[in-house]
Design a protein around this motif. Structure first.
Motif, PDB file in Angstrom:
ATOM      1  N   PRO A  80       0.788  -1.130  -0.024  1.00  0.00           N
ATOM      2  CA  PRO A  80      -0.031  -0.104   0.091  1.00  0.00           C
ATOM      3  C   PRO A  80       0.964   1.115   0.036  1.00  0.00           C
ATOM      4  N   ALA A  81       2.204   1.019   0.688  1.00  0.00           N
ATOM      5  CA  ALA A  81       2.890   2.611   0.819  1.00  0.00           C
ATOM      6  C   ALA A  81       3.276   2.772  -0.810  1.00  0.00           C
ATOM      7  N   ASP A  82       3.343   1.795  -1.838  1.00  0.00           N
ATOM      8  CA  ASP A  82       3.782   2.169  -3.039  1.00  0.00           C
ATOM      9  C   ASP A  82       2.692   2.906  -3.828  1.00  0.00           C
ATOM     10  N   GLU A  83       1.556   2.962  -3.281  1.00  0.00           N
ATOM     11  CA  GLU A  83       0.218   3.717  -4.099  1.00  0.00           C
ATOM     12  C   GLU A  83       0.710   5.272  -4.025  1.00  0.00           C
ATOM     13  N   PRO A  84       0.583   5.948  -5.288  1.00  0.00           N
ATOM     14  CA  PRO A  84       0.958   7.420  -5.329  1.00  0.00           C
ATOM     15  C   PRO A  84       0.088   8.108  -4.604  1.00  0.00           C
ATOM     16  N   ARG A  85       0.689   9.280  -3.793  1.00  0.00           N
ATOM     17  CA  ARG A  85      -0.252   9.969  -3.123  1.00  0.00           C
ATOM     18  C   ARG A  85      -0.634  11.468  -3.974  1.00  0.00           C
ATOM     19  N   HIS A  86      -1.964  11.751  -4.034  1.00  0.00           N
ATOM     20  CA  HIS A  86      -2.617  12.809  -4.928  1.00  0.00           C
ATOM     21  C   HIS A  86      -3.022  14.152  -4.265  1.00  0.00           C
ATOM     22  N   ALA A  87      -2.876  15.221  -4.513  1.00  0.00           N
ATOM     23  CA  ALA A  87      -3.283  16.221  -3.923  1.00  0.00           C
ATOM     24  C   ALA A  87      -4.546  16.449  -3.426  1.00  0.00           C
ATOM     25  N   ASN A  88      -5.535  15.748  -4.365  1.00  0.00           N
ATOM     26  CA  ASN A  88      -6.758  15.481  -4.346  1.00  0.00           C
ATOM     27  C   ASN A  88      -7.368  14.271  -4.631  1.00  0.00           C
ATOM     28  N   PRO A  89      -7.373  13.380  -3.526  1.00  0.00           N
ATOM     29  CA  PRO A  89      -7.545  11.683  -3.858  1.00  0.00           C
ATOM     30  C   PRO A  89      -8.998  11.560  -4.408  1.00  0.00           C
ATOM     31  N   ALA A  90     -10.043  12.507  -3.864  1.00  0.00           N
ATOM     32  CA  ALA A  90     -11.137  12.228  -4.411  1.00  0.00           C
ATOM     33  C   ALA A  90     -11.371  12.485  -5.955  1.00  0.00           C
ATOM     34  N   VAL A  91     -10.725  13.411  -6.523  1.00  0.00           N
ATOM     35  CA  VAL A  91     -10.936  13.746  -7.804  1.00  0.00           C
ATOM     36  C   VAL A  91     -10.129  12.528  -8.590  1.00  0.00           C
ATOM     37  N   MET A  92      -9.141  12.193  -7.964  1.00  0.00           N
ATOM     38  CA  MET A  92      -8.223  11.184  -8.657  1.00  0.00           C
ATOM     39  C   MET A  92      -8.958   9.696  -8.590  1.00  0.00           C
ATOM     40  N   ASP A  93      -9.516   9.537  -7.741  1.00  0.00           N
ATOM     41  CA  ASP A  93     -10.282   8.192  -7.614  1.00  0.00           C
ATOM     42  C   ASP A  93     -11.409   8.130  -8.610  1.00  0.00           C
ATOM     43  N   ARG A  94     -11.993   9.399  -8.599  1.00  0.00           N
ATOM     44  CA  ARG A  94     -13.312   9.450  -9.934  1.00  0.00           C
ATOM     45  C   ARG A  94     -12.399   9.226 -11.344  1.00  0.00           C
ATOM     46  N   TYR A  95     -11.175   9.482 -11.444  1.00  0.00           N
ATOM     47  CA  TYR A  95     -10.695   9.589 -12.656  1.00  0.00           C
ATOM     48  C   TYR A  95     -10.261   8.037 -12.780  1.00  0.00           C
ATOM     49  N   ASP A  96      -9.767   7.372 -12.041  1.00  0.00           N
ATOM     50  CA  ASP A  96      -9.095   6.085 -11.968  1.00  0.00           C
ATOM     51  C   ASP A  96     -10.500   5.115 -12.364  1.00  0.00           C
ATOM     52  N   ALA A  97     -11.791   5.451 -11.459  1.00  0.00           N
ATOM     53  CA  ALA A  97     -12.916   4.731 -11.682  1.00  0.00           C
ATOM     54  C   ALA A  97     -13.324   4.628 -13.163  1.00  0.00           C
ATOM     55  N   ALA A  98     -13.144   5.981 -13.854  1.00  0.00           N
ATOM     56  CA  ALA A  98     -13.353   5.983 -15.401  1.00  0.00           C
ATOM     57  C   ALA A  98     -12.590   5.404 -16.332  1.00  0.00           C
ATOM     58  N   THR A  99     -11.272   4.947 -15.885  1.00  0.00           N
ATOM     59  CA  THR A  99     -10.439   4.365 -16.566  1.00  0.00           C
ATOM     60  C   THR A  99      -9.988   2.982 -16.339  1.00  0.00           C
ATOM     61  N   GLU A 100     -10.281   2.452 -15.368  1.00  0.00           N
ATOM     62  CA  GLU A 100      -9.648   1.153 -14.638  1.00  0.00           C
ATOM     63  C   GLU A 100     -10.873   0.180 -14.711  1.00  0.00           C
ATOM     64  N   VAL A 101     -10.562  -1.318 -14.584  1.00  0.00           N
ATOM     65  CA  VAL A 101     -11.493  -2.329 -14.479  1.00  0.00           C
ATOM     66  C   VAL A 101     -11.624  -2.223 -12.984  1.00  0.00           C
ATOM     67  N   ARG A 102     -12.869  -2.115 -12.491  1.00  0.00           N
ATOM     68  CA  ARG A 102     -13.163  -2.278 -10.947  1.00  0.00           C
ATOM     69  C   ARG A 102     -14.337  -3.112 -10.408  1.00  0.00           C
ATOM     70  N   PHE A 103     -13.922  -3.808  -9.502  1.00  0.00           N
ATOM     71  CA  PHE A 103     -15.093  -4.845  -9.077  1.00  0.00           C
ATOM     72  C   PHE A 103     -15.054  -4.719  -7.537  1.00  0.00           C
ATOM     73  N   ARG A 104     -15.961  -5.314  -6.992  1.00  0.00           N
ATOM     74  CA  ARG A 104     -16.146  -5.467  -5.532  1.00  0.00           C
ATOM     75  C   ARG A 104     -16.857  -6.710  -5.301  1.00  0.00           C
ATOM     76  N   LEU A 105     -16.366  -7.619  -4.263  1.00  0.00           N
ATOM     77  CA  LEU A 105     -16.735  -9.042  -4.264  1.00  0.00           C
ATOM     78  C   LEU A 105     -17.029  -9.281  -2.588  1.00  0.00           C
ATOM     79  N   ALA A 106     -18.082  -9.823  -2.340  1.00  0.00           N
ATOM     80  CA  ALA A 106     -18.296 -10.287  -0.980  1.00  0.00           C
ATOM     81  C   ALA A 106     -17.865 -11.612  -0.436  1.00  0.00           C
ATOM     82  N   VAL A 107     -17.279 -11.578   0.847  1.00  0.00           N
ATOM     83  CA  VAL A 107     -16.739 -13.227   1.179  1.00  0.00           C
ATOM     84  C   VAL A 107     -17.868 -13.893   2.197  1.00  0.00           C
ATOM     85  N   GLY A 108     -17.746 -15.014   2.030  1.00  0.00           N
ATOM     86  CA  GLY A 108     -18.427 -15.846   2.764  1.00  0.00           C
ATOM     87  C   GLY A 108     -17.599 -16.635   3.832  1.00  0.00           C
TER      88      GLY A 108
END
Length: 240
Positions: A206-234
């Motif tokens: 996790p320390a290798d993740e880049p830090r951005h001045a505005n994480p919320a804006v960057m997260d919206r950009y990443d969500a529009a350009t990356e493959v994203r998923f969410r899984l629930a664990v049993g």
């Protein structure tokens, strides 16, 4: 299991395809990824007398790096006379710094090589294989998985699924502390595997993740350009 993937702002349902365990082809990998994580191919053959087979997946932000270990009990007749207790270790790192970037159109079987990842195979001596298994047990493989945990593609987590002594084993450890026996930050098995896998590619943290001045804006950009998923664990797998 939330079988939906977002990419480039488009939401699409992923076909309910069952994994065969082969993720070399990037298209097949995306279509069968949830089944692969659940170990459906391993579960189908797991039972009394089945060889031990463990699959360990490190999700270090899915769009940045995936590391997959397949550890299978070595058959002495098929592994050059490997001693009892030895194991075959196959490592695949997708998104590593040394992955191929050139196409091989002259060889149809290698067209997808740049996306297949860096692959290494080795045989673990009985003592090394035993050390990895002991570390996994100490880290909580064999205990019930933390049901309700959400595994997000952009996060960091380990998942283990396999057949041990004829029974299915399943566990997840999500950063920062999701999982049994202290969770992600206290795991001991990853260092043992990384030291033996022969890739020379360090574990992404996790320390290798880049830090951005505005994480919320960057997260919206990443969500529009990356493959994203969410899984629930049993307790013993990914929830359907």
């Amino acid at each position: 299991m939330l079988a939906a993937i977002t990419f480039g702002g488009i939401l699409g349902a992923v076909a309910a395809c069952t994994s065969t365990g082969d993720i070399s082809n990037p298209v097949t990998r995306k279509l069968t990824w949830f089944s692969f994580l659940n170990g459906d191919d391993i579960r189908a053959t797991c039972g009394p007398g089945a060889p031990d087979h463990l699959r360990l997946v490190h999700n270090a932000n899915y769009s940045k790096r995936i590391r997959v270990y397949e550890m299978v009990a070595a058959d002495p007749f098929l592994s050059g006379g490997a001693p009892a207790g030895a194991a075959r270790l196959r490592t695949r790192v997708i998104g590593g710094p040394t992955n191929q970037t050139t196409f091989e159109f002259s060889n149809p079987s290698r067209v997808f090589a740049p996306w297949a990842g860096e692959i290494r195979q080795t045989t673990l001596a009985p003592a090394d294989a035993a050390a990895v298994r002991a570390a996994l047990a100490r880290d909580g493989l064999g205990a019930p998985a933390p049901a309700g945990t959400q595994l997000r593609s952009q996060d960091y987590w380990w998942l283990a699924v396999g057949c041990q002594n004829g029974a299915v084993a399943f566990q997840v450890w999500a950063h920062p502390n999701g999982g049994p026996n202290g969770g992600y930050d206290t795991l001991t098995f990853p260092a043992l595997l990384a030291a033996r896998d022969g890739t020379g590619i360090p574990l992404r943290t996790p320390a290798d993740e880049p830090r951005h001045a505005n994480p919320a804006v960057m997260d919206r950009y990443d969500a529009a350009t990356e493959v994203r998923f969410r899984l629930a664990v049993g307790t013993n797998g990914i929830n359907p």
